[in-house]
Design a protein around this motif. Sequence first.
Motif, PDB file in Angstrom:
ATOM      1  N   VAL A 179       1.161  -1.126   0.107  1.00 56.75           N
ATOM      2  CA  VAL A 179       0.105   0.474   0.202  1.00 56.75           C
ATOM      3  C   VAL A 179       0.936   0.834  -0.490  1.00 56.75           C
ATOM      4  O   VAL A 179       0.622   2.209  -1.234  1.00 56.75           O
ATOM      5  N   GLN A 180       1.570   1.520   0.678  1.00 59.62           N
ATOM      6  CA  GLN A 180       3.302   2.207   0.842  1.00 59.62           C
ATOM      7  C   GLN A 180       3.733   2.636  -0.236  1.00 59.62           C
ATOM      8  O   GLN A 180       4.244   3.706  -0.517  1.00 59.62           O
ATOM      9  N   ASN A 181       3.813   1.298  -0.729  1.00 63.83           N
ATOM     10  CA  ASN A 181       4.793   1.761  -2.670  1.00 63.83           C
ATOM     11  C   ASN A 181       3.855   1.966  -3.439  1.00 63.83           C
ATOM     12  O   ASN A 181       4.802   2.290  -4.633  1.00 63.83           O
ATOM     13  N   ARG A 182       2.265   1.975  -3.046  1.00 67.20           N
ATOM     14  CA  ARG A 182       0.623   2.210  -4.177  1.00 67.20           C
ATOM     15  C   ARG A 182       1.691   0.669  -5.244  1.00 67.20           C
ATOM     16  O   ARG A 182       1.973   1.378  -6.403  1.00 67.20           O
ATOM     17  N   ARG A 200       1.663  -2.172  -9.550  1.00 67.65           N
ATOM     18  CA  ARG A 200       0.754  -0.567 -10.416  1.00 67.65           C
ATOM     19  C   ARG A 200       1.712  -0.848 -11.650  1.00 67.65           C
ATOM     20  O   ARG A 200       2.541  -0.737 -12.281  1.00 67.65           O
ATOM     21  N   HIS A 238       2.089   3.021 -15.827  1.00 68.25           N
ATOM     22  CA  HIS A 238       2.436   4.335 -15.078  1.00 68.25           C
ATOM     23  C   HIS A 238       2.939   5.492 -16.262  1.00 68.25           C
ATOM     24  O   HIS A 238       3.891   5.062 -17.126  1.00 68.25           O
TER      25      HIS A 238
END
Length: 176
Positions: free
Chosen positions: A118-121, A124, A127
């Motif tokens: 979550v903190q590193n998203r 994904r 981009h």
Amino acid sequence: MADRAYGLLAEFENPEALVAAAREARERGYRSLDAFTPFPVEGLAQTLRLPAPNIGLVGLIGAFSGAAVALLMQCYVNYDFPLNVGGRPVYALSAFAVVTFELTILFSALATIIGMLVQNRLPRLSHPVFAASRIHLASKDRFFLCVGGDDPKFDESGTRSFLRTTGALSVELVPS
């Protein structure tokens, strides 16, 4: 109003040039900065003012949650189905130690992994920076500084000329 660009991506040959450019961008008032490097660069996170990760706190909360779940589960089972064997008390905490330890470790590990993602998203898979033609070099031997298009000081021509003065090898517009 047309869509704004994601930002401008400047390529540098070495980490010292990247850190110097990031420091100069900070001094000029740019706030939406990001960097892409093949290895960690000392001092870059402080220059970019990246938030400190709090994954340890997430793991600690997970550990306490696991211990609480284990103890409550075992207390409920012993309350609902009491077995009086050999004069053992209904709530023998020493007997609960193994399950409590195991769930503490399990919840802590799961919370840490989920918190890190979550903190590193992550994950994904796409981009906007991946559309840049030379970004693949960030995993080999080049260093990139991205000035975000959402920065209040961002002006495409002004920011491009500023990045050129910092010694960037190339400056590329990243579409959003």
